[in-house]
Design a protein around this motif. Structure first.
Motif, short mmCIF file in Angstrom:
data_model
loop_
_atom_site.label_atom_id
_atom_site.label_comp_id
_atom_site.label_asym_id
_atom_site.label_seq_id
_atom_site.Cartn_x
_atom_site.Cartn_y
_atom_site.Cartn_z
N UNK A 19 49.19 -42.42 -93.91
CA UNK A 19 49.45 -40.24 -94.00
C UNK A 19 48.21 -40.12 -95.17
N UNK A 20 47.69 -41.41 -95.32
CA UNK A 20 46.43 -41.00 -96.51
C UNK A 20 44.98 -41.04 -95.11
N UNK A 21 45.26 -41.12 -94.23
CA UNK A 21 44.07 -41.61 -93.65
C UNK A 21 44.30 -40.31 -92.40
N UNK A 22 45.45 -39.83 -92.00
CA UNK A 22 44.87 -38.35 -91.41
C UNK A 22 44.81 -36.96 -92.40
N UNK A 29 36.36 -45.43 -86.47
CA UNK A 29 37.24 -46.74 -87.00
C UNK A 29 38.25 -45.87 -88.16
N UNK A 30 38.12 -44.73 -88.70
CA UNK A 30 39.45 -44.65 -89.41
C UNK A 30 40.91 -44.11 -88.71
N UNK A 31 39.91 -43.07 -87.64
CA UNK A 31 41.01 -43.46 -87.04
C UNK A 31 42.47 -43.47 -86.37
N UNK A 32 41.08 -44.99 -85.92
CA UNK A 32 41.44 -45.27 -84.93
C UNK A 32 43.28 -47.18 -86.16
N UNK A 33 42.03 -46.90 -87.92
CA UNK A 33 43.26 -47.72 -88.79
C UNK A 33 44.39 -47.05 -88.61
N UNK A 34 43.90 -45.42 -88.48
CA UNK A 34 45.19 -44.76 -89.13
C UNK A 34 46.33 -44.64 -87.33
#
Length: 113
Positions: A19-22, A29-34
């Motif tokens: 949710x924080x990632x969205x 990289x952040x979208x991949x982790x999300x």
């Protein structure tokens, strides 16, 4: 706490992450982790619903995820602290604990060959 309930709690932690990632992801990289966090949270929730009532699993998952997301926004991103919001989160967590206490695991069905 048994392994199944632990997987629900871990799923909720991954829910907070996605949710924080969205909201905050800006790079690949952040979208991949999300996306990984979404996948892990749902897999753990689905696995837990095999032995626990699905409605209870989902309510606990969402309740813990909601509480965790609100607290993460306050602690990590400086969101405004509102006493009324914290009281409502406490009420939500009380309901989550109540649901967990009331739930019973399904008996493992024996496979018939």
């Amino acid at each position: 706490m048994n392994k199944t309930w632990l997987s629900v709690v871990i799923a909720a932690l991954f829910e907070v992450a996605w949710v924080i990632g969205l909201k905050h992801a800006s790079g690949w990289l952040e979208w991949g982790g999300t996306l990984v966090a979404i996948f892990v949270s749902f897999i753990l929730m689905i696995m837990a619903s095999r032995t626990l009532p699905v409605g209870t699993v989902y309510a606990v998952f969402v309740g813990l995820g909601t509480a965790g997301t609100v607290l993460a926004e306050i602690l990590l991103f400086g969101a405004e602290v509102q006493v009324s919001k914290l009281m409502l989160i406490g009420l939500l967590l009380l309901g989550v604990v109540g649901l967990k206490i009331q739930s019973k695991e399904k008996k493992q069905e024996k496979e018939m060959h």
